[in-house]
Scaffold this motif. Structure first.
Motif, mmCIF file in Angstrom:
data_model
loop_
_atom_site.group_PDB
_atom_site.id
_atom_site.type_symbol
_atom_site.label_atom_id
_atom_site.label_comp_id
_atom_site.label_asym_id
_atom_site.label_seq_id
_atom_site.Cartn_x
_atom_site.Cartn_y
_atom_site.Cartn_z
ATOM 1 N N ALA A 152 0.817 -1.089 0.179
ATOM 2 C CA ALA A 152 0.001 -0.031 0.176
ATOM 3 C C ALA A 152 0.700 1.233 -0.049
ATOM 4 O O ALA A 152 0.462 2.272 -0.345
ATOM 5 N N THR A 153 2.039 1.178 0.562
ATOM 6 C CA THR A 153 2.954 2.325 0.511
ATOM 7 C C THR A 153 3.788 2.283 -0.705
ATOM 8 O O THR A 153 4.037 3.639 -1.105
ATOM 9 N N LEU A 154 4.407 1.391 -1.090
ATOM 10 C CA LEU A 154 5.393 1.479 -2.233
ATOM 11 C C LEU A 154 4.817 0.931 -3.501
ATOM 12 O O LEU A 154 5.319 1.470 -4.490
ATOM 13 N N GLY A 155 3.644 0.502 -3.502
ATOM 14 C CA GLY A 155 3.187 -0.079 -5.019
ATOM 15 C C GLY A 155 3.835 -0.915 -5.426
ATOM 16 O O GLY A 155 4.387 -2.086 -4.741
ATOM 17 N N HIS A 156 4.012 -1.230 -6.792
ATOM 18 C CA HIS A 156 4.591 -2.227 -7.515
ATOM 19 C C HIS A 156 6.000 -2.427 -7.216
ATOM 20 O O HIS A 156 6.674 -3.728 -7.215
ATOM 21 N N SER A 157 6.667 -1.523 -6.790
ATOM 22 C CA SER A 157 8.247 -1.487 -6.318
ATOM 23 C C SER A 157 8.447 -2.477 -5.173
ATOM 24 O O SER A 157 9.539 -2.694 -4.881
ATOM 25 N N PHE A 158 7.542 -2.453 -4.478
ATOM 26 C CA PHE A 158 7.310 -3.323 -3.105
ATOM 27 C C PHE A 158 8.257 -4.807 -3.392
ATOM 28 O O PHE A 158 8.746 -5.302 -2.404
ATOM 29 N N TRP A 159 8.056 -5.153 -4.612
ATOM 30 C CA TRP A 159 8.660 -6.690 -4.909
ATOM 31 C C TRP A 159 10.323 -6.576 -4.832
ATOM 32 O O TRP A 159 10.717 -7.520 -4.355
ATOM 33 N N PHE A 160 10.808 -5.389 -5.390
ATOM 34 C CA PHE A 160 12.351 -5.370 -5.103
ATOM 35 C C PHE A 160 12.808 -5.302 -3.521
ATOM 36 O O PHE A 160 13.734 -5.806 -3.359
ATOM 37 N N VAL A 161 11.961 -4.747 -2.789
ATOM 38 C CA VAL A 161 12.029 -4.777 -1.152
ATOM 39 C C VAL A 161 11.991 -5.969 -0.876
ATOM 40 O O VAL A 161 12.871 -6.569 0.176
ATOM 41 N N MET A 162 11.078 -6.871 -1.161
ATOM 42 C CA MET A 162 11.026 -8.288 -0.823
ATOM 43 C C MET A 162 11.917 -9.046 -1.401
ATOM 44 O O MET A 162 12.657 -9.846 -0.748
ATOM 45 N N GLY A 163 12.581 -8.939 -2.699
ATOM 46 C CA GLY A 163 13.777 -9.639 -3.038
ATOM 47 C C GLY A 163 14.994 -9.049 -2.256
ATOM 48 O O GLY A 163 15.930 -9.925 -1.798
ATOM 49 N N GLY A 164 14.971 -7.805 -1.847
ATOM 50 C CA GLY A 164 16.288 -7.431 -0.755
ATOM 51 C C GLY A 164 16.174 -8.233 0.621
ATOM 52 O O GLY A 164 17.291 -8.687 1.110
#
Length: 434
Positions: free
Chosen positions: A400-412
């Motif tokens: 909800a905060t980051l949108g689609h780029s959230f997946w890169f955070v999950m990868g990190g």
């Protein structure tokens, strides 16, 4: 028991590579019971699927129904910790019987409770009771299996879990419609399944402090049968010692538990956040359901077979690949969302699950001190359950905060878990003192 005497009955050459059928065939009756019981228990896991629907049918709001599901999840997380301690004190047989019999009574009682908060209390207890058997069953599986077959036996354990999880919604849906879209038969069906498992465990599993089932069928002249050190199971029964405090003092294993929690929280995103992102991108939900179905099919079809090869890999290789490929797969979801991204990303992390899932589950049993095995396994299942519970909450907030780029955070986050896990792993020879 000594840590070197691990030959199961009629196992033949203990150094031969473990394969699926010989491992199952040569296993003691108690191991076969647990493997079948895990599948039966998972097959009867309707409650977390239909609980929300049941409560809304009673007139409760969707918010209250969702809260009940969260309460059930909290109970399951606590249950595995309690199960680890009970297994050490009461033995796996007693713990499994109490867990399943208690779960049976609590699940059936939900049909006859009107007060919401009393019902929530019973939901928490049902979740708690239903998961206490997990550390107990994993402990006994490990103790009754030769060291060179640990990864293979836990691959069988996971096969039962995955197969039961795949079939449970279909069985529950069938009972629901057989009862003319009512919930009595569904809940009573789950209660009967749990009670049947309790009875089976009580009849077939060895009692605390009794002879090890892996030797009880050996001929009287067999050296293993004559070894007095193998007449007891030191991780369970009245002579057991240790507690979770001893687990907390093992800093390398704590690092593995933290890595497992992060890894599981990231893994949970495919069930919670991925469908939200697919919907937001305007794609047909078909592509999401196809990817999830593909994951289930591939894991069930290939994990057990490929374990014949991967069991010979080092823990660092198999677990490192599992963690690393998960991070790579979820990071791929961060590319412009489309059918190819969904399918390829899912295939990447599914490969990691197949290659490393059995090693992840067997590692706590392989490196734990004998007297602390149930506590090591209990703490692992706690971390796994906590990650599964917190992952959707944290992931939903980040999405909800980051949108689609959230997946890169999950990868990190998965990269951090991979480094932490690989750095924490040790060999069986490096296991800490009890």
């Amino acid at each position: 028991m000594t840590t070197t005497s691990t030959t199961p009955p009629d196992a033949g050459d203990s150094e031969a590579p473990a394969t699926v059928w010989p491992t199952f065939r040569d296993a003691p009756a108690a191991v076969k019971t647990l493997l079948v019981g895990v599948f039966i228990n998972r097959l009867g896991g309707f409650l977390n699927i239909f609980l929300v629907l049941y409560l809304t049918s009673l007139g409760h709001s969707s918010g209250r129904a969702t809260f009940a599901l969260g309460a059930y999840g909290a109970g399951t997380v606590i249950g595995v910790l309690i199960g680890g301690s009970l297994s050490a004190r009461l033995g796996p047989r007693n713990t499994t019987a109490v867990s399943m019999a208690g779960s049976s009574v609590l699940i059936a009682s939900l049909l006859y409770l009107d007060n919401y908060w009393v019902l929530i209390s019973m939901v928490v207890l049902a979740g708690l009771a239903g998961q206490m058997f997990r550390p107990a069953s994993a402990t006994l599986l490990s103790e009754l299996t030769a060291e060179n077959r640990q990864v293979m036996i836990f691959a069988m354990y996971r096969f039962g879990l995955n197969l039961g999880a795949m079939a449970a919604p279909l069985v529950g849906f069938g009972l629901y419609h057989l009862d003319h879209q009512r919930y009595d038969l569904l809940f009573w069906g789950e209660a009967v399944i749990a009670l049947a498992f309790a009875a089976l465990a009580w009849v077939t599993l060895p009692g605390a402090g009794g002879p090890r089932a892996k030797h009880q069928d050996l001929p009287a002249g067999d050296p293993a049968a004559a070894d007095p050190a193998d007449k007891i199971t030191p991780s369970t029964g009245p002579d057991a010692s240790g507690s979770y405090a001893a687990v907390l003092r093992d800093r390398r294993y704590l690092a593995y538990l933290v890595a497992t929690l992060i890894h599981t929280a990231v893994y949970a995103q495919y069930l919670s956040t991925l469908p939200l992102d697919v919907e937001k991108a305007g794609l047909e939900i078909f592509w999401y359901t196809a990817a999830v179905s593909l994951n289930g099919f591939l894991v069930i079809a290939f994990e057990l077979v490929l374990t014949r090869v991967t069991q010979n890999w080092s823990s660092r290789l198999s677990i490192g690949l599992a963690f690393g490929l998960l991070g790579s797969g979820v990071a791929l979801y961060g590319l412009p969302m489309g059918p190819a991204v969904i399918v390829i990303g899912t295939l990447v992390w599914t490969l990691g699950e197949i290659l490393g899932g059995p090693a992840i589950f067997s590692y706590p049993a392989v490196i734990s001190p004998p007297r602390l095995k149930s506590h090591y396994l209990g703490s692992f299942h706690f971390s796994f359950g906590l990650g599964s519970a917190l992952g959707p909450v944290a992931g939903g907030w980040l999405f909800a905060t980051l949108g689609h780029s959230f997946w890169f955070v999950m990868g990190g986050a998965s990269l951090v878990a991979t480094v932490l896990a690989v750095a924490s792993l040790r060999t069986p020879e490096e296991r800490p003192a009890a």
